[in-house]
Design a protein around this motif. Structure first.
Motif, PDB file in Angstrom:
ATOM      1  N   ASP A   1      98.982 -24.359 -14.192  1.00 52.27           N
ATOM      2  CA  ASP A   1      98.213 -25.599 -14.257  1.00 52.27           C
ATOM      3  C   ASP A   1      96.731 -25.236 -14.345  1.00 52.27           C
ATOM      4  N   ILE A   2      96.259 -24.981 -15.565  1.00 48.25           N
ATOM      5  CA  ILE A   2      94.906 -24.475 -15.805  1.00 48.25           C
ATOM      6  C   ILE A   2      94.123 -25.494 -16.626  1.00 48.25           C
ATOM      7  N   VAL A   3      92.987 -25.934 -16.099  1.00 50.54           N
ATOM      8  CA  VAL A   3      92.126 -26.909 -16.762  1.00 50.54           C
ATOM      9  C   VAL A   3      90.902 -26.199 -17.334  1.00 50.54           C
ATOM     10  N   HIS A   4      90.388 -26.726 -18.440  1.00 52.33           N
ATOM     11  CA  HIS A   4      89.141 -26.204 -19.012  1.00 52.33           C
ATOM     12  C   HIS A   4      88.063 -27.273 -18.937  1.00 52.33           C
ATOM     13  N   VAL A   5      86.923 -26.943 -18.330  1.00 53.07           N
ATOM     14  CA  VAL A   5      85.744 -27.812 -18.375  1.00 53.07           C
ATOM     15  C   VAL A   5      84.888 -27.278 -19.508  1.00 53.07           C
ATOM     16  N   ASP A   6      84.758 -28.055 -20.580  1.00 50.99           N
ATOM     17  CA  ASP A   6      84.110 -27.502 -21.769  1.00 50.99           C
ATOM     18  C   ASP A   6      82.591 -27.592 -21.712  1.00 50.99           C
ATOM     19  N   GLY A   7      81.967 -26.973 -22.700  1.00 49.95           N
ATOM     20  CA  GLY A   7      80.509 -26.881 -22.723  1.00 49.95           C
ATOM     21  C   GLY A   7      79.836 -27.902 -23.603  1.00 49.95           C
ATOM     22  N   GLY A   8      80.541 -28.979 -23.958  1.00 49.80           N
ATOM     23  CA  GLY A   8      79.940 -30.033 -24.767  1.00 49.80           C
ATOM     24  C   GLY A   8      79.544 -29.537 -26.147  1.00 49.80           C
ATOM     25  N   GLU A   9      78.293 -29.777 -26.519  1.00 48.51           N
ATOM     26  CA  GLU A   9      77.803 -29.400 -27.843  1.00 48.51           C
ATOM     27  C   GLU A   9      77.033 -28.083 -27.827  1.00 48.51           C
ATOM     28  N   GLN A  10      77.070 -27.363 -26.705  1.00 49.18           N
ATOM     29  CA  GLN A  10      76.315 -26.119 -26.602  1.00 49.18           C
ATOM     30  C   GLN A  10      76.901 -25.037 -27.513  1.00 49.18           C
ATOM     31  N   PRO A  11      76.075 -24.077 -27.970  1.00 47.67           N
ATOM     32  CA  PRO A  11      76.582 -22.983 -28.808  1.00 47.67           C
ATOM     33  C   PRO A  11      77.740 -22.255 -28.134  1.00 47.67           C
ATOM     34  N   GLY A  12      78.792 -22.038 -28.883  1.00 45.52           N
ATOM     35  CA  GLY A  12      79.967 -21.329 -28.362  1.00 45.52           C
ATOM     36  C   GLY A  12      80.973 -22.213 -27.672  1.00 45.52           C
TER      37      GLY A  12
ATOM     38  N   ALA B   1      88.564 -23.871 -28.167  1.00 40.73           N
ATOM     39  CA  ALA B   1      89.665 -23.489 -29.051  1.00 40.73           C
ATOM     40  C   ALA B   1      90.423 -22.289 -28.499  1.00 40.73           C
ATOM     41  N   GLY B   2      89.692 -21.322 -27.937  1.00 40.74           N
ATOM     42  CA  GLY B   2      90.351 -20.151 -27.354  1.00 40.74           C
ATOM     43  C   GLY B   2      91.220 -20.515 -26.171  1.00 40.74           C
ATOM     44  N   TYR B   3      90.727 -21.427 -25.331  1.00 38.68           N
ATOM     45  CA  TYR B   3      91.511 -21.909 -24.187  1.00 38.68           C
ATOM     46  C   TYR B   3      92.801 -22.571 -24.668  1.00 38.68           C
ATOM     47  N   LEU B   4      92.683 -23.490 -25.629  1.00 38.45           N
ATOM     48  CA  LEU B   4      93.860 -24.211 -26.122  1.00 38.45           C
ATOM     49  C   LEU B   4      94.851 -23.266 -26.782  1.00 38.45           C
ATOM     50  N   ASP B   5      94.336 -22.301 -27.535  1.00 32.73           N
ATOM     51  CA  ASP B   5      95.206 -21.324 -28.192  1.00 32.73           C
ATOM     52  C   ASP B   5      95.957 -20.484 -27.158  1.00 32.73           C
ATOM     53  N   ALA B   6      95.249 -20.038 -26.128  1.00 34.02           N
ATOM     54  CA  ALA B   6      95.891 -19.212 -25.100  1.00 34.02           C
ATOM     55  C   ALA B   6      96.948 -20.012 -24.331  1.00 34.02           C
ATOM     56  N   MET B   7      96.645 -21.261 -24.035  1.00 40.97           N
ATOM     57  CA  MET B   7      97.634 -22.092 -23.327  1.00 40.97           C
ATOM     58  C   MET B   7      98.898 -22.246 -24.174  1.00 40.97           C
ATOM     59  N   ARG B   8      98.726 -22.486 -25.479  1.00 43.69           N
ATOM     60  CA  ARG B   8      99.902 -22.591 -26.362  1.00 43.69           C
ATOM     61  C   ARG B   8     100.652 -21.269 -26.416  1.00 43.69           C
TER      62      ARG B   8
ATOM     63  N   ARG C   1     100.567 -28.556 -20.983  1.00 38.84           N
ATOM     64  CA  ARG C   1      99.860 -28.709 -19.708  1.00 38.84           C
ATOM     65  C   ARG C   1      98.361 -28.536 -19.860  1.00 38.84           C
ATOM     66  N   ALA C   2      97.906 -28.268 -21.066  1.00 41.67           N
ATOM     67  CA  ALA C   2      96.471 -28.049 -21.293  1.00 41.67           C
ATOM     68  C   ALA C   2      95.699 -29.339 -21.060  1.00 41.67           C
ATOM     69  N   ARG C   3      94.582 -29.216 -20.365  1.00 39.10           N
ATOM     70  CA  ARG C   3      93.693 -30.360 -20.117  1.00 39.10           C
ATOM     71  C   ARG C   3      92.252 -29.914 -20.304  1.00 39.10           C
ATOM     72  N   VAL C   4      91.497 -30.667 -21.091  1.00 39.67           N
ATOM     73  CA  VAL C   4      90.077 -30.373 -21.295  1.00 39.67           C
ATOM     74  C   VAL C   4      89.263 -31.495 -20.664  1.00 39.67           C
ATOM     75  N   VAL C   5      88.410 -31.124 -19.722  1.00 47.06           N
ATOM     76  CA  VAL C   5      87.529 -32.080 -19.059  1.00 47.06           C
ATOM     77  C   VAL C   5      86.149 -31.970 -19.708  1.00 47.06           C
ATOM     78  N   PRO C   6      85.566 -33.082 -20.175  1.00 43.34           N
ATOM     79  CA  PRO C   6      84.239 -33.008 -20.801  1.00 43.34           C
ATOM     80  C   PRO C   6      83.195 -32.478 -19.827  1.00 43.34           C
ATOM     81  N   GLY C   7      82.274 -31.697 -20.343  1.00 39.16           N
ATOM     82  CA  GLY C   7      81.203 -31.152 -19.510  1.00 39.16           C
ATOM     83  C   GLY C   7      80.075 -30.640 -20.369  1.00 39.16           C
ATOM     84  N   ASP C   8      79.217 -29.817 -19.801  1.00 38.80           N
ATOM     85  CA  ASP C   8      78.193 -29.101 -20.551  1.00 38.80           C
ATOM     86  C   ASP C   8      77.925 -27.798 -19.810  1.00 38.80           C
ATOM     87  N   CYS C   9      76.761 -27.219 -19.992  1.00 37.76           N
ATOM     88  CA  CYS C   9      76.490 -25.896 -19.421  1.00 37.76           C
ATOM     89  C   CYS C   9      75.594 -25.958 -18.192  1.00 37.76           C
ATOM     90  N   THR C  10      75.766 -26.986 -17.363  1.00 41.33           N
ATOM     91  CA  THR C  10      74.923 -27.132 -16.176  1.00 41.33           C
ATOM     92  C   THR C  10      75.772 -27.191 -14.912  1.00 41.33           C
TER      93      THR C  10
END
Length: 200
Positions: free
Chosen positions: A37-48, A54-61, A68-77
């Motif tokens: 049960d692994i969630v990803h908090v993403d970096g929004g529109e920041q570089p990378g 995409a790497g998180y989603l690919d690895a989960m698949r 079970r993949a879940r992406v929570v919106p976020g940024d780099c702060t």
């Protein structure tokens, strides 16, 4: 020379880290510890950020966990990490692990979860990204700057050269094996309890 900017956004020689590979490394690390049960908090529109997502989603698949993949919106702060932690707490079903978009976000998650009484990494493991000074408090994927591709930099008179580097191993600190499944039962008063005490 520019470092980190997407290839299509620069007219100079540029160095890039393989952000998708780094995110896959983080998921691989957590799965190796037993997490599913692994969630990803993403970096929004920041570089990378898009590549890390995409790497998180690919690895989960790849690990058979795509459903079970879940992406929570976020940024780099740190603030986005705190907000993501509050969102996860409010949902009432914490994951066993979180891959944060970067180390600042990871620290925000770490502080907010511990403030709420959540054991990190005993209950929730957190992996950041960048191996910054903040990573001394957490587990972080390290994007290296010590190996330059043989084709970099390009010729001064030619088109810009885009070098790519792979990611090194993880610096560990805030990740561990997931907790054992909770065994709930009812006490003499009818309240639900677990081995760790009452369930609120």
């Amino acid at each position: 020379m520019e470092i980190g900017r997407p290839p299509h956004e620069t007219v100079f020689d540029a160095m890039h880290t393989a952000d998708d590979v780094g995110a896959r490394l983080a998921v691989d690390h957590l799965v190796s510890l037993g997490h599913q049960d692994i969630v990803h908090v993403d970096g929004g529109e920041q570089p990378g950020a898009a590549e890390r997502r995409a790497g998180y989603l690919d690895a989960m698949r790849r690990h058979g966990l795509g459903g079970r993949a879940r992406v929570v919106p976020g940024d780099c702060t740190e603030r986005s990490g705190s907000e993501a932690a509050r969102s996860l707490l409010a949902a009432g079903a914490l994951p066993t692990a979180v891959v944060a978009g970067n180390d600042q976000c990871a620290i925000g998650l770490l502080v907010e979860l511990r403030h709420a009484g959540v054991d990190v990494p005993g209950r929730v493991s957190i992996v950041g990204y960048d191996d910054s000074r903040l990573a001394r408090l957490a587990t972080s994927t390290s994007p290296p700057c010590d190996r330059m591709p043989s084709n970099w930099p390009g010729s001064p008179s030619g088109p810009p050269s885009n070098g790519w580097t792979a990611n090194r191993a993880l610096r560990q600190g805030s990740s561990a094996s997931p907790p054992p499944p909770c065994r709930a039962r009812r006490d003499r008063t009818g309240a639900l309890t677990s081995e760790g005490g009452a369930i609120s």
